[in-house]
Motif scaffolding. Structure first.
Motif, short mmCIF file in Angstrom:
data_model
loop_
_atom_site.label_atom_id
_atom_site.label_comp_id
_atom_site.label_asym_id
_atom_site.label_seq_id
_atom_site.Cartn_x
_atom_site.Cartn_y
_atom_site.Cartn_z
N SER D 97 0.83 -1.21 0.00
CA SER D 97 0.00 0.00 0.00
C SER D 97 0.86 1.25 0.00
CB SER D 97 -0.94 0.01 1.21
OG SER D 97 -0.21 0.23 2.39
N MET D 98 0.26 2.37 -0.33
CA MET D 98 0.97 3.64 -0.33
C MET D 98 0.00 4.77 0.01
SD MET D 98 1.34 3.97 -4.47
CE MET D 98 2.85 4.85 -4.31
N GLN D 99 0.55 5.88 0.43
CA GLN D 99 -0.29 7.04 0.72
C GLN D 99 0.24 8.24 -0.08
OE1 GLN D 99 0.11 9.44 4.40
NE2 GLN D 99 -1.96 8.78 4.88
N PHE D 100 -0.69 8.92 -0.73
CA PHE D 100 -0.38 10.20 -1.36
C PHE D 100 -0.85 11.34 -0.45
CE2 PHE D 100 -0.40 7.68 -5.28
CZ PHE D 100 0.64 8.25 -5.98
N SER D 101 -0.07 12.42 -0.43
CA SER D 101 -0.52 13.64 0.25
C SER D 101 -0.61 14.77 -0.77
CB SER D 101 0.43 14.01 1.38
OG SER D 101 0.25 13.12 2.46
N TYR D 102 -1.44 15.77 -0.45
CA TYR D 102 -1.75 16.83 -1.40
C TYR D 102 -1.87 18.16 -0.67
CZ TYR D 102 -3.74 12.58 -3.45
OH TYR D 102 -3.94 11.30 -3.87
N ILE D 103 -1.35 19.20 -1.30
CA ILE D 103 -1.65 20.56 -0.86
C ILE D 103 -2.14 21.34 -2.06
CG2 ILE D 103 -0.66 22.74 -0.04
CD1 ILE D 103 1.12 21.19 1.81
N HIS D 117 -5.08 13.66 2.01
CA HIS D 117 -4.32 12.47 1.62
C HIS D 117 -5.27 11.38 1.15
CE1 HIS D 117 -5.04 11.46 5.98
NE2 HIS D 117 -5.41 10.34 5.39
N THR D 118 -4.72 10.43 0.43
CA THR D 118 -5.46 9.23 0.04
C THR D 118 -4.53 8.04 0.23
OG1 THR D 118 -4.76 9.51 -2.27
CG2 THR D 118 -6.93 10.34 -1.69
N THR D 119 -5.08 6.92 0.68
CA THR D 119 -4.28 5.69 0.74
C THR D 119 -4.78 4.73 -0.33
OG1 THR D 119 -5.74 4.63 2.34
CG2 THR D 119 -3.95 5.95 3.23
N HIS D 120 -3.87 3.92 -0.82
CA HIS D 120 -4.18 3.02 -1.94
C HIS D 120 -3.58 1.66 -1.67
CE1 HIS D 120 -5.35 6.46 -4.50
NE2 HIS D 120 -4.55 7.09 -3.68
N VAL D 121 -4.34 0.65 -1.98
CA VAL D 121 -3.83 -0.71 -1.86
C VAL D 121 -3.54 -1.22 -3.27
CG1 VAL D 121 -4.31 -3.02 -0.95
CG2 VAL D 121 -5.30 -1.01 0.16
N PHE D 122 -2.41 -1.85 -3.46
CA PHE D 122 -2.11 -2.51 -4.73
C PHE D 122 -2.85 -3.85 -4.76
CE2 PHE D 122 1.00 0.70 -4.97
CZ PHE D 122 1.53 0.73 -6.25
N VAL D 123 -3.70 -4.03 -5.76
CA VAL D 123 -4.42 -5.31 -5.88
C VAL D 123 -4.32 -5.84 -7.31
CG1 VAL D 123 -6.09 -4.73 -4.05
CG2 VAL D 123 -6.66 -4.26 -6.44
N ASN D 124 -4.52 -7.16 -7.44
CA ASN D 124 -4.57 -7.75 -8.78
C ASN D 124 -6.02 -7.80 -9.27
OD1 ASN D 124 -5.80 -9.88 -7.48
ND2 ASN D 124 -3.95 -11.13 -7.41
N ARG D 125 -6.23 -8.42 -10.43
CA ARG D 125 -7.58 -8.43 -11.03
C ARG D 125 -8.63 -9.06 -10.12
NH1 ARG D 125 -7.01 -6.66 -16.19
NH2 ARG D 125 -5.13 -7.32 -17.27
#
Lengths: 147, 147, 147, 147
Positions: D97-103, D117-125
């Motif tokens: 997983s990873m998190q993006f931050s934004y201003i 911010h948003t967090t994202h999980v890497f997933v397959n199909r």
């Protein structure tokens, strides 16, 4: 107002590049049909700016351009991250109304993926039709549009 | 104003059913994450109506509730045509602000598919914070919400 | 498939009530023109469900209905929290395509606030046109629509 | 894949300019709060492209990044035609997983109008979590983000 107008007399076409957003796709894997009307609006905004009279100025002066009619014909689908060019021009001009026409292509290509038009009535704050300001009218060149 | 208020003292939760629109999906085949905040707003509208003081009345009286903070945690995905229930309640209440909390489930199911909260500041037409009207405050029961 | 069809032979019109969302307004204080096409889609979804063949079933069977053309004429503006009725019907039916027509009124009123149509092509997963399934065709009654 | 990567090792921040659309406003005369999450997405798209691995490539390889969590704090309102800059960076990086931050600022200004911010999980199909590809991981520099 006149002195604010950049000298854009006889402007005919404006070309606006837009990158398709993930939010604009749907589960068919292509762009949702309603979003084309948003891109039409984005290109109108840039047309007015280029003409020397940004749309924000209209509303400050109490002139609004609600949409009277909207039409789009879809030839090919568009996908996320596609870079498109919307070509926009004024295809009709009457005393209190105008029509914009649009052709969408993928950037650098000639084949239209969609085309359409929108009509707009000039109204004041009370939503009564009013005449198109002369400063705008005289800078516009009308070109026949998408029927 | 008081006489317009239906007797909803101590309302705690409101449950709003929403059918997922095709426009709300994206090319991953599920609902786009930004749309959950629209459903939060739809359920706030119904909460206020049920409380006896529709949000349209706020704005007529010159009271606005801009959002100060918005948060959503996504547990499971939602699909086109899913019927969801948004459970909404007030989880914090201060002098000039409030917080709504939300849990989304598929209708008839218990497992949350998403949960979140939004905070709102009461402001006047000049965007200056103002006190929450007493008629509203006294009808609200605060329940601890989604952190 | 046939046995799943509720007996809705000769269905003509479907009426779908929709509450206008805050998200659907714009700074002119009325509903943004592109959102009318979303409400058209919502009413198509309910039309197909009522016909006994929900649109989710189409896509499971590998049949898609991309939009070929979309048109809307706006007579009066709509506001946040307005309750509208979209009347939807099929106004054309060909071998591989169909047209829906729509009239939007405020609920309980007769005067149209907007009207329009959309055309759709039946395609398979490869986006090749295909025939409209007979089970659907035989349940549809065509009524002349908005030009 | 490695050879396709432009040499962007240690990229930290990406700055994406976005012009606010009329469609993104609401009747309060400012931008609707849900649209900020769309601009977050637009800036993520450009971050990945700049990193040398466009998001379109992820999905072609069967890697998806659904959102697990989304948060935004709104400091000041934004209006139609405002030109904003979204500064985006990766603020957390784990195995799957990873998190993006934004201003968000108005272009050329320093004061944040919003951050999140948003967090994202890497997933397959099959929507099962999977490891972040090494080609991506090694090009990313993590910077502490918006809490």
């Amino acid at each position: 107002m006149r002195q604010n107008l950049r000298n854009k007399t006889n402007m005919k076409y404006y070309h606006k590049d837009i990158r398709i957003r993930y939010a604009e796709t749907d589960q068919m894997g292509v762009c949702y049909y309603g979003n084309y009307f948003v891109w039409f609006e984005v290109s109108r905004t840039e047309y007015f700016r280029e003409l020397g009279f940004p749309y924000t100025e209209y509303e400050k002066k109490g002139i609004f351009l609600p949409v009277g009619e909207a039409y789009c014909r879809y030839h090919k689908s568009l996908k996320y991250d596609d870079l498109i060019t919307v070509t926009v021009w004024i295809s009709k001009l009457k005393r209190t109304s105008m029509q914009f026409s649009y052709i969408i292509t993928k950037k650098g290509e000639k084949e239209p993926v969609a085309e359409g038009h929108t009509t707009h009535v000039f109204v004041n704050r009370d939503m009564k039709p009013c005449r198109i300001p002369e400063e705008i009218r005289k800078n516009i060149t009308v070109v026949e549009g998408v029927k």
